[in-house]
Design an enzyme around this catalytic site. Structure first.
Site, PDB file in Angstrom:
ATOM      1  N   GLN A  23       0.840  -1.194   0.000  1.00 56.18           N
ATOM      2  CA  GLN A  23       0.000   0.000   0.000  1.00 56.18           C
ATOM      3  C   GLN A  23       0.876   1.246   0.000  1.00 56.18           C
ATOM      4  O   GLN A  23       1.812   1.369   0.788  1.00 56.18           O
ATOM      5  CB  GLN A  23      -0.902  -0.004   1.239  1.00 56.18           C
ATOM      6  CG  GLN A  23      -1.868  -1.179   1.266  1.00 56.18           C
ATOM      7  CD  GLN A  23      -2.570  -1.322   2.608  1.00 56.18           C
ATOM      8  OE1 GLN A  23      -1.928  -1.277   3.635  1.00 56.18           O
ATOM      9  NE2 GLN A  23      -3.878  -1.487   2.583  1.00 56.18           N
ATOM     10  N   GLN A  56      -0.619   0.894  -5.547  1.00 56.28           N
ATOM     11  CA  GLN A  56      -1.714   0.326  -4.751  1.00 56.28           C
ATOM     12  C   GLN A  56      -2.304   1.397  -3.848  1.00 56.28           C
ATOM     13  O   GLN A  56      -1.576   2.092  -3.134  1.00 56.28           O
ATOM     14  CB  GLN A  56      -1.226  -0.854  -3.907  1.00 56.28           C
ATOM     15  CG  GLN A  56      -2.331  -1.506  -3.073  1.00 56.28           C
ATOM     16  CD  GLN A  56      -1.884  -2.769  -2.366  1.00 56.28           C
ATOM     17  OE1 GLN A  56      -0.841  -3.334  -2.689  1.00 56.28           O
ATOM     18  NE2 GLN A  56      -2.675  -3.229  -1.410  1.00 56.28           N
ATOM     19  N   ASP A  57      -3.651   1.538  -3.871  1.00 53.97           N
ATOM     20  CA  ASP A  57      -4.361   2.503  -3.021  1.00 53.97           C
ATOM     21  C   ASP A  57      -3.898   3.940  -3.294  1.00 53.97           C
ATOM     22  O   ASP A  57      -3.696   4.730  -2.370  1.00 53.97           O
ATOM     23  CB  ASP A  57      -4.170   2.175  -1.541  1.00 53.97           C
ATOM     24  CG  ASP A  57      -4.662   0.784  -1.175  1.00 53.97           C
ATOM     25  OD1 ASP A  57      -5.388   0.193  -1.987  1.00 53.97           O
ATOM     26  OD2 ASP A  57      -4.310   0.288  -0.099  1.00 53.97           O
ATOM     27  N   ASP A 113      -6.927  -1.402  -6.416  1.00 58.51           N
ATOM     28  CA  ASP A 113      -7.831  -0.598  -5.574  1.00 58.51           C
ATOM     29  C   ASP A 113      -7.393   0.867  -5.563  1.00 58.51           C
ATOM     30  O   ASP A 113      -7.352   1.500  -4.514  1.00 58.51           O
ATOM     31  CB  ASP A 113      -7.839  -1.138  -4.138  1.00 58.51           C
ATOM     32  CG  ASP A 113      -8.170  -2.618  -4.080  1.00 58.51           C
ATOM     33  OD1 ASP A 113      -8.922  -3.092  -4.944  1.00 58.51           O
ATOM     34  OD2 ASP A 113      -7.661  -3.306  -3.180  1.00 58.51           O
ATOM     35  N   ARG A 151     -14.317  -3.625  -6.760  1.00 63.03           N
ATOM     36  CA  ARG A 151     -14.600  -4.744  -5.877  1.00 63.03           C
ATOM     37  C   ARG A 151     -14.960  -4.163  -4.521  1.00 63.03           C
ATOM     38  O   ARG A 151     -14.560  -3.046  -4.167  1.00 63.03           O
ATOM     39  CB  ARG A 151     -13.420  -5.709  -5.798  1.00 63.03           C
ATOM     40  CG  ARG A 151     -12.111  -5.126  -5.279  1.00 63.03           C
ATOM     41  CD  ARG A 151     -11.028  -6.191  -5.234  1.00 63.03           C
ATOM     42  NE  ARG A 151      -9.776  -5.710  -4.650  1.00 63.03           N
ATOM     43  CZ  ARG A 151      -8.774  -6.504  -4.304  1.00 63.03           C
ATOM     44  NH1 ARG A 151      -8.870  -7.824  -4.471  1.00 63.03           N
ATOM     45  NH2 ARG A 151      -7.657  -6.003  -3.789  1.00 63.03           N
ATOM     46  N   TRP A 171     -14.921  -3.249  -0.896  1.00 62.51           N
ATOM     47  CA  TRP A 171     -14.222  -3.158   0.387  1.00 62.51           C
ATOM     48  C   TRP A 171     -15.242  -3.246   1.511  1.00 62.51           C
ATOM     49  O   TRP A 171     -15.027  -3.910   2.523  1.00 62.51           O
ATOM     50  CB  TRP A 171     -13.441  -1.860   0.439  1.00 62.51           C
ATOM     51  CG  TRP A 171     -12.451  -1.790   1.556  1.00 62.51           C
ATOM     52  CD1 TRP A 171     -12.210  -2.714   2.537  1.00 62.51           C
ATOM     53  CD2 TRP A 171     -11.540  -0.717   1.802  1.00 62.51           C
ATOM     54  NE1 TRP A 171     -11.218  -2.284   3.382  1.00 62.51           N
ATOM     55  CE2 TRP A 171     -10.785  -1.074   2.952  1.00 62.51           C
ATOM     56  CE3 TRP A 171     -11.295   0.497   1.180  1.00 62.51           C
ATOM     57  CZ2 TRP A 171      -9.804  -0.232   3.485  1.00 62.51           C
ATOM     58  CZ3 TRP A 171     -10.322   1.327   1.704  1.00 62.51           C
ATOM     59  CH2 TRP A 171      -9.581   0.968   2.851  1.00 62.51           C
TER      60      TRP A 171
END
Length: 346
Positions: A151, A173-174, A195, A251, A253
């Protein structure tokens, strides 16, 4: 994303001051927003100007120094405009909760860059963190160069009434932790793989370019709505989706995750199924994933998962305007006058 789930125990919303925001628009766009009558006594036409310039010709050479020079402003009596001259600013920046009404403006995103490299912790890694409400960011590139091994948040928005215009936001990521509150993104470029737009906010993304770096089966969104009564959700209106490999639109969370794409172009990067249940089929009954009049090679609804929605106009209408984020009450045009910050007493 599991590290972040413990965050729900922390009431970050206690830091917020939900009043009104001074939104700065792109120079080629004129805002038609009107001031709320309940806030008509606040002067939104004038801001205190603070200059940040690495050459030493401004008021400060670092962005965080400029922010620290602003006094706590919880009475919401003054706008501050931090003008960042071109350059690469290697620092981690935080806008505190007791300093609302700050605008952070680059000259243009291509030459005004805020960059850091930090990862693994979703709450500690952001290059730029926003806790102060009524925040505006313009023409700035925000990067986290931590890499692909965990992350690594470039931007965390944990304040109400925040808007971003013409910004570039990149990580892997993120990338964008769109955490809490009502937010607006326009003409922004957002890049990542896993994500890379995530969180619990109510946000409208208008005419943004989303670019996936995922080599296979990444996810653009991971929205965290946790109950049917929660207002939050992400709307993507007139956006463009591109990438270098297969990706899902989203997706869940949160079990009631809510994401809508409307009037958006999908390249063939979008996986035919469109959406992923993240290994929990029970969420198929509670998520709200919708598409409305999207187009392009990745927009074919035929192979989509059956628990996603092809929205009718009546179903889509609530997501298609700034009313979704209450924007008519807090989006504001740029000030027309500027003044220098008062000099500190010797």
């Amino acid at each position: 994303m599991g590290v972040y789930k413990s965050k729900s125990k922390h009431n970050i919303a206690n830091y917020y001051q939900i009043i009104v925001i001074n939104i700065f628009i792109l120079s080629s766009v004129t805002s038609s927003s009107m001031a709320s009558s309940s806030l008509s006594s606040i002067d939104f036409s004038t801001a205190i100007l603070i200059r940040v310039d690495q050459s030493g010709k401004g008021d400060f050479i670092k962005i965080q120094e400029a922010i620290e020079s602003i006094p706590p402003n919880l009475n919401n009596s003054q706008l501050y405009f931090i003008w960042v001259k071109p350059g690469t600013y290697r620092e981690k920046v935080v806008i505190p909760a007791d300093k609302p009404y700050i605008t952070l403006s680059g000259t243009q995103a291509s030459n005004t860059i805020l960059v850091w490299s930090d990862g693994e912790d979703i709450l500690e890694s952001p290059t730029l963190t926003i806790f102060g409400s009524d925040f505006v960011c313009r023409f700035l590139t925000i990067q986290n160069r931590f890499g692909t091994t965990g992350q690594a948040v470039a931007l965390r928005v944990a304040a109400d009434n925040a808007a971003f215009y013409g910004c570039v936001i990149t990580s892997y990521q993120d990338t964008l932790l769109d955490d809490n509150g009502n937010h607006y993104f326009k003409n922004c470029y957002i890049e990542g793989a896993t994500d890379f737009i995530c969180g619990s906010a109510s946000s409208l993304y208008e005419r943004c370019h989303l670019h996936s770096l995922s080599p296979n089966n990444g996810s653009i969104t991971a929205q965290m709505r946790s109950s049917a009564s929660e207002k939050s959700g992400f709307t993507f209106l007139g956006c463009k989706l591109t990438g270098s490999g297969s990706t899902f639109l989203g997706r869940p969370w949160g079990a009631y995750s809510r994401v809508v794409f409307a009037y958006s172009f999908f390249s063939d990067v979008v996986a035919p199924q469109g959406w992923n249940e993240w290994g929990d089929s029970s969420k198929e009954n509670t998520v709200y994933y919708g598409e409305y009049k999207c187009y392009g090679p990745g927009a074919d609804r035929g192979p989509r998962v059956k628990w996603s929605k092809q929205l009718s106009y009546d179903e889509a209408a609530v997501f298609l305007s700034k009313d979704f984020i209450g924007g008519k009450d807090w989006l504001r045009p740029a000030p027309s006058h500027f003044k220098n910050a008062p000099k500190p007493n010797p």
